[in-house]
Design a protein around this motif. Structure first.
Motif, PDB file in Angstrom:
ATOM      1  N   PRO A  47       0.844  -1.213   0.000  1.00 22.19           N
ATOM      2  CA  PRO A  47       0.000   0.000   0.000  1.00 22.19           C
ATOM      3  C   PRO A  47       0.873   1.256   0.000  1.00 22.19           C
ATOM      4  O   PRO A  47       1.945   1.275   0.601  1.00 22.19           O
ATOM      5  CB  PRO A  47      -0.783  -0.101   1.318  1.00 22.19           C
ATOM      6  N   ALA A  52      -3.693   3.277   4.838  1.00 20.97           N
ATOM      7  CA  ALA A  52      -4.596   2.418   4.076  1.00 20.97           C
ATOM      8  C   ALA A  52      -4.433   0.951   4.428  1.00 20.97           C
ATOM      9  O   ALA A  52      -5.119   0.105   3.885  1.00 20.97           O
ATOM     10  CB  ALA A  52      -4.347   2.619   2.589  1.00 20.97           C
ATOM     11  N   ASN A  59      -6.795  -3.836   0.994  1.00 19.49           N
ATOM     12  CA  ASN A  59      -7.524  -2.600   0.785  1.00 19.49           C
ATOM     13  C   ASN A  59      -7.781  -2.440  -0.714  1.00 19.49           C
ATOM     14  O   ASN A  59      -6.882  -2.642  -1.518  1.00 19.49           O
ATOM     15  CB  ASN A  59      -6.667  -1.429   1.295  1.00 19.49           C
ATOM     16  N   SER A  61      -8.738   0.019  -3.768  1.00 20.62           N
ATOM     17  CA  SER A  61      -8.920   1.424  -4.127  1.00 20.62           C
ATOM     18  C   SER A  61      -9.264   1.501  -5.608  1.00 20.62           C
ATOM     19  O   SER A  61      -8.669   0.817  -6.432  1.00 20.62           O
ATOM     20  CB  SER A  61      -7.669   2.227  -3.795  1.00 20.62           C
ATOM     21  N   SER A 107      -2.303  -5.559   2.240  1.00 22.78           N
ATOM     22  CA  SER A 107      -1.877  -5.200   0.880  1.00 22.78           C
ATOM     23  C   SER A 107      -2.958  -4.349   0.229  1.00 22.78           C
ATOM     24  O   SER A 107      -3.997  -4.090   0.818  1.00 22.78           O
ATOM     25  CB  SER A 107      -1.621  -6.460   0.056  1.00 22.78           C
ATOM     26  N   GLN A 108      -2.669  -3.902  -0.994  1.00 24.23           N
ATOM     27  CA  GLN A 108      -3.610  -3.029  -1.689  1.00 24.23           C
ATOM     28  C   GLN A 108      -3.873  -3.548  -3.088  1.00 24.23           C
ATOM     29  O   GLN A 108      -2.959  -4.000  -3.772  1.00 24.23           O
ATOM     30  CB  GLN A 108      -3.014  -1.618  -1.763  1.00 24.23           C
ATOM     31  N   ASP A 110      -5.304  -2.073  -6.529  1.00 20.74           N
ATOM     32  CA  ASP A 110      -5.688  -0.832  -7.199  1.00 20.74           C
ATOM     33  C   ASP A 110      -6.404  -1.144  -8.491  1.00 20.74           C
ATOM     34  O   ASP A 110      -5.899  -1.900  -9.314  1.00 20.74           O
ATOM     35  CB  ASP A 110      -4.438   0.005  -7.529  1.00 20.74           C
TER      36      ASP A 110
END
Lengths: 246, 312
Positions: A47, A52, A59, A61, A107-108, A110
């Motif tokens: 991230p 976040a 997460n 986004s 983690s993220q 996107d």
């Protein structure tokens, strides 16, 4: 018949292609009629902001942007345009329960959506493109999410076709002219296998009696779109296997 | 050559530049451990990128398999975005950009009452590469926009007076928006190619001016008259070698770059050299030669794309 020659229950010509971008982990390009959308998925990755980080899941986004030449009037969309943020939040809410985020804590993921040409149906095309891009990225999900819009065209004096359009006919997959004509419309996103509804969005006045019929129509449209997307994804994997064997 | 040292029941041997260690506790197979520490190509690529690169260039080839003066496969599609008045989709290898041109009417500048406006803008969104973060335009995007802007002005691609509708009252403004979809190096070449090709694809309506009101016909048939068609060729310089069309992995490690922009007669429109140390005159001459060859390739692709766009 409608303005573009379709019957009430006909969806626009749809073509989709996954794996179009080399830099993104997963990507897809979808054309529904004249609306063109490109989706790119990066993740799961580190991230960018510490704030976040979620300790037990990934997460998600979402960023939506319109190209300045996408609409008939040129418009430079700011990053925090309310309409774009709203669409992004719809996509995020639709996919949060579907993506298995607990497999990737801290983690993220996107998701970037770029509309290159706009002719109505933003939320639905964004959701469809996101589904394909997520599958292409190999991110585990519970099911396909497919979206479609259906509405009711009332008699509007400007349109020369209103004699042909019965108010009982509920059109599916509205294009821009139909969307702008202030008629009620409902966007529905369903999970393909189970038929469960993950998103139902409507901003107009619609009688409760009509809602059932309109939502059913949208669900049928979703299934058609889902078939097309599934075929394209399977074909892509088959081609990859073919290349690997060669 | 191998040597062994004993240390706490563990033997370390070096054989053929590979360091291996064996522990010998009894003769039981379960206790035998062999750990190898090997420096492989991928590790060298990360630790010593320039060394890794030099290994390839010494063999007259690049890590991606291309020879030095080879440009990547380039494709061009005109008129695919119907909401724009002119559009072009350019792919150089994996780098993809879409340029859309929208025409609007505006009042001209008081100092230049007969001149229209040409406003290019390059957008590098976080979608095209993991290196770009969301937010205001990055330095690279702003530099690109300004470079394209200066190029269009200095090489007189389009006479701004041809955009005049009514002197002092109304002129055309052409917004050229370049959106990068996938970033794999050499975005300048792609952007220039996209903008110039999209300008050739613009179709404007016939316009009349009366009493402060501008009227346009619904059909769009008027083409722009381009006086020059400049295309660009970018090269990276490494150890005196000229590498054409650097991709993203090469751009990161090679700082020295030369961009040459020439027109259909082989005349120079613009030369940009940045980074690294000084370059010799021979280098420039070779680059110019390669740029002219590249021009004829791009020109062929451009002509084909124009004819297929006109027949559609």
């Amino acid at each position: 018949l409608r303005i573009d020659g379709r019957r009430a229950t006909e969806i626009r010509r749809i073509s989709c292609k996954p794996s179009v971008l080399s830099q993104a982990d997963g990507s897809a390009y979808i054309e529904q009629g004249n609306t063109k959308c490109l989706a790119a998925v990066y993740g799961p990755r580190e991230p960018r902001q510490k704030s976040a980080i979620l300790h037990n899941r990934a997460n998600i986004s979402v960023g939506v942007s319109f190209a300045p030449f996408a609409t008939s009037e040129r418009k430079k969309w700011g990053k925090s345009d309310k309409r774009l943020l709203e669409i992004a939040s719809f996509v995020k809410q639709t996919f949060e329960p579907v993506i298995q985020t607990s497999s990737f804590p801290r983690s993220q993921i996107d998701i970037f959506l770029q509309i290159l040409q706009f002719d109505g149906g933003t939320v639905q095309i964004c959701i469809n493109a996101t589904t394909m891009a997520l599958v292409d990225a190999g991110i585990p999900m519970n099911d396909y999410v497919c979206a479609c819009t259906a509405g009711v065209i009332q008699q509007v004096p400007i349109l020369a076709y209103d004699d042909k359009l019965m108010s009982q006919d509920n059109p599916v997959d509205l294009n821009l002219i139909e969307e702008s004509s202030n008629s009620p419309e409902v966007t529905v996103a369903i999970l393909a296998e189970s038929g469960k509804v993950t998103l139902l969005q409507s901003e107009s006045r619609l009688s409760l009696k009509k809602l059932q019929a309109v939502a059913q129509l949208a669900k049928a449209g979703c299934r058609e779109i889902c078939d097309v997307m599934d075929k394209a994804l399977r074909k892509n994997v088959k081609d990859l296997f073919g290349k690997m064997e060669a | 050559m191998s040597s062994t040292t004993e240390n706490n029941n563990t033997k370390y041997t070096t054989e053929n530049d590979q360091i291996t260690s064996k522990s010998d506790e009894g003769n039981s197979n379960a206790n035998k451990k062999e750990t190898k520490f090997i420096v492989d190509a991928d590790s060298i690529r990360r630790i010593q990128p320039l060394e890794y690169f030099r290994h390839f260039t010494d063999q007259k080839i690049r890590p991606n398999g291309r020879v030095f003066n080879r440009f990547r496969k380039t494709t061009l599609h005109l008129g695919s975005v119907t909401t724009a008045d002119g559009s072009a989709v350019v792919r150089i290898g994996n780098t993809s950009v879409v340029c859309g041109i929208k025409a609007e009417v505006a009042e001209p500048n008081v100092n230049t009452p007969r001149e229209g406006y040409l406003v290019p803008n390059v957008e590098l969104s976080p979608m095209c590469s993991p290196n770009f973060k969301p937010g205001p335009p990055s330095e690279l995007a702003q530099v690109l926009s300004e470079t394209v802007n200066k190029l269009l002005k200095s090489s007189s691609v389009l006479s701004l007076e041809s955009l005049c509708i009514e002197e002092g009252k109304a002129v055309w403004v052409l917004y050229c928006d370049v959106v990068c979809i996938n970033y794999d190096g050499n975005i300048l070449d792609a952007s220039v190619y996209a903008v110039v090709s999209a300008l050739s694809n613009v179709r404007l309506p016939k316009i009349t001016y009366a009493d402060g009101i501008v009227k346009a016909t619904p059909d769009k048939t008027i083409e722009l008259s381009l006086s020059r068609i400049p295309f660009s060729a970018t090269f990276a310089i490494f150890n005196g070698e000229i590498l054409a069309d650097p991709d993203e992995t090469e751009e990161v490690i090679l700082e020295e770059r030369i961009t040459i922009i020439c027109d259909e007669e082989g005349q120079l429109c613009s030369v940009l050299k940045s980074g690294g140390s000084s370059s010799t005159r021979e280098t420039f001459s070779t680059c110019l030669e390669l740029a002219r060859n590249r021009y004829s390739v791009l020109s062929t692709i451009f002509k084909e794309a124009s004819t297929s766009a006109n027949t559609n």
